[in-house]
Scaffold this active site. Structure first.
Site, PDB file in Angstrom:
ATOM      1  N   ASP A  15      63.105   7.663 -89.010  1.00  0.00           N
ATOM      2  CA  ASP A  15      61.834   7.868 -89.705  1.00  0.00           C
ATOM      3  C   ASP A  15      60.933   8.701 -88.787  1.00  0.00           C
ATOM      4  OD1 ASP A  15      60.866   6.101 -87.807  1.00  0.00           O
ATOM      5  OD2 ASP A  15      60.052   4.660 -89.247  1.00  0.00           O
ATOM      6  N   HIS A  16      59.662   8.802 -89.148  1.00  0.00           N
ATOM      7  CA  HIS A  16      58.737   9.631 -88.357  1.00  0.00           C
ATOM      8  C   HIS A  16      58.638   9.147 -86.907  1.00  0.00           C
ATOM      9  CE1 HIS A  16      56.696   6.366 -90.428  1.00  0.00           C
ATOM     10  NE2 HIS A  16      55.829   6.316 -89.432  1.00  0.00           N
ATOM     11  N   CYS A  72      63.911   4.080 -85.476  1.00  0.00           N
ATOM     12  CA  CYS A  72      62.565   3.952 -86.039  1.00  0.00           C
ATOM     13  C   CYS A  72      61.682   3.466 -84.889  1.00  0.00           C
ATOM     14  CB  CYS A  72      62.541   3.022 -87.253  1.00  0.00           C
ATOM     15  SG  CYS A  72      63.038   1.320 -86.951  1.00  0.00           S
ATOM     16  N   GLY A  73      60.492   2.970 -85.175  1.00  0.00           N
ATOM     17  CA  GLY A  73      59.601   2.573 -84.086  1.00  0.00           C
ATOM     18  C   GLY A  73      60.199   1.485 -83.219  1.00  0.00           C
ATOM     19  N   THR A  74      60.663   0.425 -83.855  1.00  0.00           N
ATOM     20  CA  THR A  74      61.241  -0.709 -83.123  1.00  0.00           C
ATOM     21  C   THR A  74      62.763  -0.785 -83.227  1.00  0.00           C
ATOM     22  OG1 THR A  74      61.064  -2.084 -85.090  1.00  0.00           O
ATOM     23  CG2 THR A  74      59.197  -2.138 -83.557  1.00  0.00           C
ATOM     24  N   GLY A  75      63.349  -0.112 -84.205  1.00  0.00           N
ATOM     25  CA  GLY A  75      64.780  -0.251 -84.504  1.00  0.00           C
ATOM     26  C   GLY A  75      65.058  -1.426 -85.425  1.00  0.00           C
ATOM     27  N   ILE A  76      64.029  -2.257 -85.653  1.00  0.00           N
ATOM     28  CA  ILE A  76      64.234  -3.490 -86.433  1.00  0.00           C
ATOM     29  C   ILE A  76      64.419  -3.179 -87.919  1.00  0.00           C
ATOM     30  CG2 ILE A  76      63.149  -5.646 -87.184  1.00  0.00           C
ATOM     31  CD1 ILE A  76      61.753  -5.735 -84.414  1.00  0.00           C
ATOM     32  N   GLY A  77      63.534  -2.381 -88.482  1.00  0.00           N
ATOM     33  CA  GLY A  77      63.645  -2.057 -89.909  1.00  0.00           C
ATOM     34  C   GLY A  77      64.943  -1.345 -90.223  1.00  0.00           C
ATOM     35  N   MET A  78      65.362  -0.475 -89.318  1.00  0.00           N
ATOM     36  CA  MET A  78      66.621   0.253 -89.531  1.00  0.00           C
ATOM     37  C   MET A  78      67.805  -0.727 -89.520  1.00  0.00           C
ATOM     38  SD  MET A  78      66.143   3.386 -90.156  1.00  0.00           S
ATOM     39  CE  MET A  78      65.361   4.967 -89.767  1.00  0.00           C
ATOM     40  N   HIS A 105      81.998  -6.631 -78.181  1.00  0.00           N
ATOM     41  CA  HIS A 105      82.101  -7.960 -78.787  1.00  0.00           C
ATOM     42  C   HIS A 105      81.909  -7.951 -80.301  1.00  0.00           C
ATOM     43  CE1 HIS A 105      81.231 -10.563 -74.955  1.00  0.00           C
ATOM     44  NE2 HIS A 105      82.143  -9.617 -74.744  1.00  0.00           N
ATOM     45  N   ARG A 139      89.519 -12.804 -79.276  1.00  0.00           N
ATOM     46  CA  ARG A 139      88.652 -13.837 -79.859  1.00  0.00           C
ATOM     47  C   ARG A 139      87.475 -13.215 -80.611  1.00  0.00           C
ATOM     48  NH1 ARG A 139      87.169 -13.186 -74.628  1.00  0.00           N
ATOM     49  NH2 ARG A 139      84.972 -13.354 -74.041  1.00  0.00           N
ATOM     50  N   HIS A 140      87.101 -12.012 -80.214  1.00  0.00           N
ATOM     51  CA  HIS A 140      85.976 -11.344 -80.889  1.00  0.00           C
ATOM     52  C   HIS A 140      86.362 -10.897 -82.297  1.00  0.00           C
ATOM     53  CE1 HIS A 140      83.837 -11.603 -77.166  1.00  0.00           C
ATOM     54  NE2 HIS A 140      84.818 -10.974 -76.540  1.00  0.00           N
TER      55      HIS A 140
HETATM   56  C1  RB5 Z   1      56.619   2.776 -88.805  1.00  0.00           C
HETATM   57  O1  RB5 Z   1      55.270   2.702 -88.475  1.00  0.00           O
HETATM   58  C2  RB5 Z   1      57.357   1.552 -88.275  1.00  0.00           C
HETATM   59  O2  RB5 Z   1      57.016   0.425 -89.017  1.00  0.00           O
HETATM   60  C3  RB5 Z   1      58.853   1.801 -88.313  1.00  0.00           C
HETATM   61  O3  RB5 Z   1      59.142   2.934 -87.556  1.00  0.00           O
HETATM   62  C4  RB5 Z   1      59.746   0.711 -87.749  1.00  0.00           C
HETATM   63  O4  RB5 Z   1      59.315   0.277 -86.495  1.00  0.00           O
HETATM   64  C5  RB5 Z   1      60.082  -0.408 -88.646  1.00  0.00           C
HETATM   65  O5  RB5 Z   1      60.878  -1.299 -88.332  1.00  0.00           O
END
Ligand code: RB5
Length: 159
Positions: A15-16, A72-78, A105, A139-140
């Site tokens: 993303d951006h 993405c910003g945190t990688g979490i949403g992706m 693993h 095992r993995h």
């Molecule tokens: C965008 O502002 C941010 O929410 C996105 O890049 C990401 O961190 C979501 O998980």
């Protein structure tokens, strides 16, 4: 001229917030001879990360590419989005150790990185470690099989 004949094909998206890191990783992968399928985004203009995670994850699940890389910003949403696609095992890695273990693993087939969390110079080391590490099996394999069973047991959830 890098030899791309034995390199896996890689889908990449961001993303951006991850755009700049994506461009840096792309340059590194191209120099290493990887074939790259870039699904975007193409600028720092605000976009929605699930649109790009979905495209990369679907290419991995369909076997069109061997690995996906998402920023993405945190990688979490992706990682949340990519892991909704059956057949995808997306791993959020913050450093070389987590990138290594995600492959060794967990047999991860998608790497996600938080571009606002990890310094950009470290992203290349994370990508390199992920791509150069093999799944250990043993095992993995049993544990990864249990992850994969969820895709089969809950098909309605994944529609
Ligand atoms: C965008 O502002 C941010 O929410 C996105 O890049 C990401 O961190 C979501 O998980």
């Amino acid at each position: 001229m890098p030899d791309s004949s034995h390199k896996p094909k890689i889908a990449i998206g961001a993303d951006h917030a991850g755009f700049h890191a994506k461009e840096t990783i792309k340059k590194f992968l191209a120099a290493q001879g990887y074939e790259i399928d870039d699904v975007g985004t193409a600028s720092e203009e605000s976009v929605d990360y699930p649109d790009f995670a979905r495209q990369v994850a679907e290419r991995v699940a369909a076997g069109r590419v061997q690995f996906g890389i998402l920023m993405c910003g945190t990688g979490i949403g992706m990682s949340m989005t990519a892991n909704k696609v059956p057949g995808v095992r997306a791993a959020l890695a913050h450093d070389i150790m987590t990138a290594h273990l995600a492959r060794e693993h967990n047999d991860a087939n998608v790497l996600t990185i938080g571009a606002r969390v990890v310094p950009e110079e470290q992203t290349i080391a994370i990508v390199r470690e992920f791509l150069n590490t093999s799944f250990a099996g043993g095992r993995h394999q049993r544990r990864v099989d249990k992850i994969n069973e969820l895709d089969k047991e809950n098909p309605a959830r994944n529609k």
